[in-house]
Scaffold this active site. Structure first.
Site, short mmCIF file in Angstrom:
data_model
loop_
_atom_site.label_atom_id
_atom_site.label_comp_id
_atom_site.label_asym_id
_atom_site.label_seq_id
_atom_site.Cartn_x
_atom_site.Cartn_y
_atom_site.Cartn_z
N ASN A 190 0.83 -1.21 0.00
CA ASN A 190 0.00 0.00 0.00
C ASN A 190 0.87 1.27 0.00
OD1 ASN A 190 -2.29 1.95 0.76
ND2 ASN A 190 -3.36 0.02 0.55
N ARG A 191 0.36 2.36 0.57
CA ARG A 191 1.00 3.65 0.34
C ARG A 191 2.03 4.05 1.40
NH1 ARG A 191 -3.77 3.44 -1.85
NH2 ARG A 191 -3.92 4.13 -4.00
N GLU B 36 -7.90 -7.00 1.38
CA GLU B 36 -6.49 -7.15 1.72
C GLU B 36 -6.29 -6.94 3.21
OE1 GLU B 36 -4.61 -4.08 -0.82
OE2 GLU B 36 -6.60 -4.03 -1.71
N HIS C 271 -3.19 -9.71 -2.05
CA HIS C 271 -4.01 -8.68 -2.68
C HIS C 271 -5.09 -9.36 -3.54
CE1 HIS C 271 -5.01 -4.95 -4.68
NE2 HIS C 271 -4.04 -4.30 -4.09
#
Ligand SMILES: *[C@@H]1O[C@H](CO)[C@@H](O)[C@H](O)[C@H]1NC(C)=O
Ligand SMILES: *[C@@H]1O[C@H](CO)[C@@H](O)[C@H](O)[C@H]1NC(C)=O
Ligand SMILES: *[C@@H]1O[C@H](CO)[C@@H](O)[C@H](O)[C@H]1NC(C)=O
Ligand SMILES: *[C@@H]1O[C@H](CO)[C@@H](O)[C@H](O)[C@H]1NC(C)=O
Ligand SMILES: *[C@@H]1O[C@H](CO)[C@@H](O)[C@H](O)[C@H]1NC(C)=O
Ligand SMILES: *[C@@H]1O[C@H](CO)[C@@H](O)[C@H](O)[C@H]1NC(C)=O
Ligand SMILES: *[C@@H]1O[C@H](CO)[C@@H](O)[C@H](O)[C@H]1NC(C)=O
Ligand SMILES: *[C@@H]1O[C@H](CO)[C@@H](O)[C@H](O)[C@H]1NC(C)=O
Length: 389
Positions: A92-93, A342, A189
């Site tokens: 992710n980020r 996720e 994912h």
């Protein structure tokens, strides 16, 4: 160092102990595993699940995850949706493509507006993993990630084991950073469409039913779907309420705040639900089902949160697998056609020490990262015997 030694032993043992009937990959590169009521196929590229077959209420086998017929297409797909893969070493980020660890600031290439998504160049979902063990119902992939390959310090060693039991898909990931402290956060994912796009009345995900009884809080996100730092309570019947009752995923689509809910110009979901402090690894934290064919999928996990992404950015050009779709109908996956589910720790927790997640996201010598989850499949309204993880 201890872990690298055990990895070596594990792979040596696995080769020596490979059962006579252990599957070899088919001509298309896929390994096929089976257990009663379930069949799954995997490729080493990105440790990817390519196909997952379970039976619906009419006894028809459905391939309920997204993917491609052509296994050679995954590495060259310019869209790279991380279909049922393991992005790493920090999923992710990462806000601003930057984090500071032990007084050193690291800059990771930005590939998602001002932020990094799924780690830097040479990230794990772009690599061919090694197969270190395989049997008729289990496969283990491993990866050795050299220091700085993703812009992060220290090398990381990791394995993911997928195994099948009756009506159940289990996932266990381990990782370690034997040399120095580094961020580690993984996920599987997985993108679902339980109808396998065969429902003639709708190919979008909005009529799937979602129940998340342990999700009373969410991480507020900004216009780029990056957490702002705020943790907000989810009020009953608000757009994120899947705790008070099972709701269709599209139940709030008429609400004004459904618009831009997954970031600027993005309608639907792309945020993280924080699981209640009182949840246990045995609690079902996500129950996804389809009224149309009766399939129900229940997730259990040792993770602290669940990211949901309702596929707004699908541009409608990706092909479906030949195992999916309506005869004579479109063979392209529509926008809003899937839901990625996720399990992971708090997104961008390395930049939010106030959340208290650093000891779940930073690993160094002598420490082991362990991620576990299982998906149990059944039919709506049918009770199933309880198995422990
Ligand atoms: C599968 O994809 C690869 C990579 O794009 C391509 O070279 C090959 O021709 C494709 N095979 C089929 C049968 O489409
Ligand atoms: C980081 O810097 C602070 C302040 O200079 C210092 O007290 C601390 O020991 C440093 N930590 C590490 C891990 O180097
Ligand atoms: C991950 O690696 C691939 C291949 O090296 C690259 O195309 C992609 O942009 C990388 N992701 C990030 C966040 O850098
Ligand atoms: C797979 O194993 C080979 C031989 O040990 C090694 O050189 C390679 O780096 C491994 N690949 C990955 C992705 O870890
Ligand atoms: C890490 O890799 C980047 C990109 O190749 C390079 O610019 C940087 O100097 C490397 N850092 C270290 C500590 O090796
Ligand atoms: C989807 O759900 C909506 C709202 O409950 C309903 O009006 C619609 O008929 C459903 N569509 C299908 C194809 O089931
Ligand atoms: C969120 O709910 C909890 C109780 O479940 C409460 O203690 C807390 O104050 C609430 N936070 C906000 C910002 O309303
Ligand atoms: C668990 O925590 C949630 C949120 O605080 C609360 O609503 C729920 O009643 C708790 N469940 C139990 C069994 O204590």
């Amino acid at each position: 160092m201890k872990y690298s030694a055990s990895l070596f032993v594990a792979s040596a043992v696995a080769v020596a102990a490979r059962p006579k009937d252990a599957p070899t990959p088919g001509p298309d590169g896929r390994y096929t595993l089976e257990a009663p009521g379930i069949r799954a196929q995997f490729i080493p590229y990105a440790a990817t699940l390519t196909n997952l077959f379970v039976k619906d209420k009419s006894g028809v086998e459905r391939d309920i995850v997204l993917g491609y017929d052509n296994a050679s297409y995954y590495p060259v797909d310019p869209g790279h949706p991380v279909y049922n893969a393991v992005p790493g070493r920090y999923t992710n980020r990462i806000g601003g493509g930057q984090f500071t660890l032990d007084n050193v600031t690291y800059n990771i290439p930005k590939n998602d507006g001002p932020n990094t998504l799924h780690s830097g160049p040479n990230n794990w979902s772009f690599r061919e993993w090694n197969v270190t063990a395989v049997s008729k119902d289990s496969i283990t992939f491993s990866i050795y990630d050299p220091a700085n390959s993703t812009g992060m310090p220290g090398h990381v060693e990791s394995t993911v084991t997928y195994s099948l039991e009756k009506n159940r898909w289990k996932i266990r990931m381990e990782a370690s950073s034997p040399d120095v402290r580094t961020p580690i956060m993984l996920t599987q994912h997985t993108y679902f469409n339980l109808d396998a796009f065969a429902n003639p009345d709708t190919q979008t995900i909005w009529n799937h039913t979602m129940y998340m009884p342990k999700s009373h809080r969410t991480l507020a996100i900004d216009a780029n779907a990056l957490p702002t730092g705020k943790i907000v309570n989810i009020t009953k019947n608000s757009v994120d309420d899947f705790w008070s009752a099972p709701h269709q995923l599209g139940y709030a689509s008429g609400n004004a705040d459904f618009q831009n809910h997954c970031g600027n110009t993005c309608n639907g979901y792309n945020g993280e639900y924080i699981l209640d402090d009182n949840k246990t690894d045995r609690d079902v934290v996500v129950s996804l089902s389809s009224e149309w064919n009766g399939i129900k999928a229940d997730l259990r996990t040792n993770q602290a949160g669940i990211v949901l992404y309702s596929c707004y950015w699908n541009d409608g050009t990706a092909p479906m697998k030949s195992t999916q779709g309506v005869k004579g109908g479109s063979k392209l996956i529509p926008k809003d056609g899937c839901i990625a589910i996720e399990a992971m720790d708090y997104v961008d927790g390395i930049n939010h020490p106030e959340w208290g997640r650093l000891n779940k996201q930073i690993f160094g010598p002598g420490q082991k990262y362990v991620w576990e989850a299982s998906w149990q499949f059944g039919l709506i309204g049918k009770s199933r015997p309880h198995h422990s993880q």
